[in-house]
Enzyme design. Sequence first.
Site, PDB file in Angstrom:
ATOM      1  N   ASP A  47       0.943  -1.041  -0.061  1.00  0.00           N
ATOM      2  CA  ASP A  47       0.117  -0.030  -0.074  1.00  0.00           C
ATOM      3  C   ASP A  47       1.113   1.263   0.196  1.00  0.00           C
ATOM      4  OD1 ASP A  47      -2.289   1.913   0.229  1.00  0.00           O
ATOM      5  OD2 ASP A  47      -1.961   1.796   2.254  1.00  0.00           O
ATOM      6  N   ASN A 104       3.998   6.827   3.822  1.00  0.00           N
ATOM      7  CA  ASN A 104       4.639   5.543   4.246  1.00  0.00           C
ATOM      8  C   ASN A 104       4.194   4.572   3.003  1.00  0.00           C
ATOM      9  OD1 ASN A 104       5.940   6.115   6.797  1.00  0.00           O
ATOM     10  ND2 ASN A 104       3.665   6.234   7.514  1.00  0.00           N
ATOM     11  N   ALA A 108      -6.887   3.806  -5.260  1.00  0.00           N
ATOM     12  CA  ALA A 108      -6.808   2.409  -4.907  1.00  0.00           C
ATOM     13  C   ALA A 108      -6.750   2.032  -3.551  1.00  0.00           C
ATOM     14  CB  ALA A 108      -5.609   2.012  -5.532  1.00  0.00           C
ATOM     15  N   ASP A 109      -6.257   3.031  -2.546  1.00  0.00           N
ATOM     16  CA  ASP A 109      -6.373   2.911  -1.142  1.00  0.00           C
ATOM     17  C   ASP A 109      -7.872   2.894  -0.874  1.00  0.00           C
ATOM     18  OD1 ASP A 109      -6.803   5.749  -1.817  1.00  0.00           O
ATOM     19  OD2 ASP A 109      -5.744   6.449   0.084  1.00  0.00           O
ATOM     20  N   ASP A 147     -10.013   6.058   7.801  1.00  0.00           N
ATOM     21  CA  ASP A 147      -8.668   5.709   7.341  1.00  0.00           C
ATOM     22  C   ASP A 147      -7.767   6.911   7.938  1.00  0.00           C
ATOM     23  OD1 ASP A 147      -6.002   5.123   6.518  1.00  0.00           O
ATOM     24  OD2 ASP A 147      -6.786   4.021   4.951  1.00  0.00           O
ATOM     25  N   THR A 179      -2.192  10.375   5.694  1.00  0.00           N
ATOM     26  CA  THR A 179      -1.899  11.478   5.109  1.00  0.00           C
ATOM     27  C   THR A 179      -3.186  12.320   5.100  1.00  0.00           C
ATOM     28  OG1 THR A 179      -0.013  10.533   4.202  1.00  0.00           O
ATOM     29  CG2 THR A 179      -0.583  13.078   3.800  1.00  0.00           C
TER      30      THR A 179
END
Length: 254
Positions: free
Chosen positions: A6, A11, A108-109, A129, A132
């Site tokens: 991912d 990160n 995509a995340d 989530d 960032t």
Amino acid sequence: MLLALDIGNTNIVMGISHNGDWVHRWRIQTDADKTADEYYVLFSNLFTESNLSFSDLDQIIISSVVPQLTQTINEVLINYADTTPLVLNGDVETGIILDTDSPDTVGADLIADAVGGYALVESDCIVVDFGTATTVMAVEQPGKLTGVAICAGLKVTIDALVGKAAQLSQIPLEPPPQVIGQNTMEAMQSGLVVGHLCMVEGLVGRMEKELEANSIKVIATGGLAEKIGPYTDIFDVIDPMLTLDGLQTIMNRQ
């Protein structure tokens, strides 16, 4: 073995799954300036320390919101692994319906989070989530990504304030003893950490009203989920592996 990556703006989270179980996990800093050779050395060192090699990888799936790095890391894996990576996008069969105005622009995340969240609870859910960006996403039965709210992430917000205010400094990522701050650090923790949680609570509450479902599970994931998630009671599940779980589920559906 499955390698899931991912690639985020801050990160890169990587996991190795063997027979459905995560046996290795790494979190490394995103650096879009690194070359393919540099990432090869980095991955090789991580694998060697875990008694792994590129040849152990049977499947690879990549979720990325950093297009430049997608190409770089894909190049490494194509050259050194014995399998071709699956790069997640809107054309991949995921089992999730993208019920938005522009499905091809859904990150995509977010797709991986939606798949992971719905597979986990098998009901209407809201996935938060903490990365960032902090995203708050609605997923409805029978597996439909309905929409999302995108906010500045907590660390981004703190860095922006500290960078613009000369007398303010970094703070611990936890709420203060009380909302009425008694000093500068507590005041910042109240406004930033508690304020961020209040924002998330408010968005979740409004989404729950709009979804009009009888039972909605709320899931927290992302790099800060375990750190700040416990300071609110809105979450039914805190799962930092949710995105990788979603990637594994998608790979199993190919």
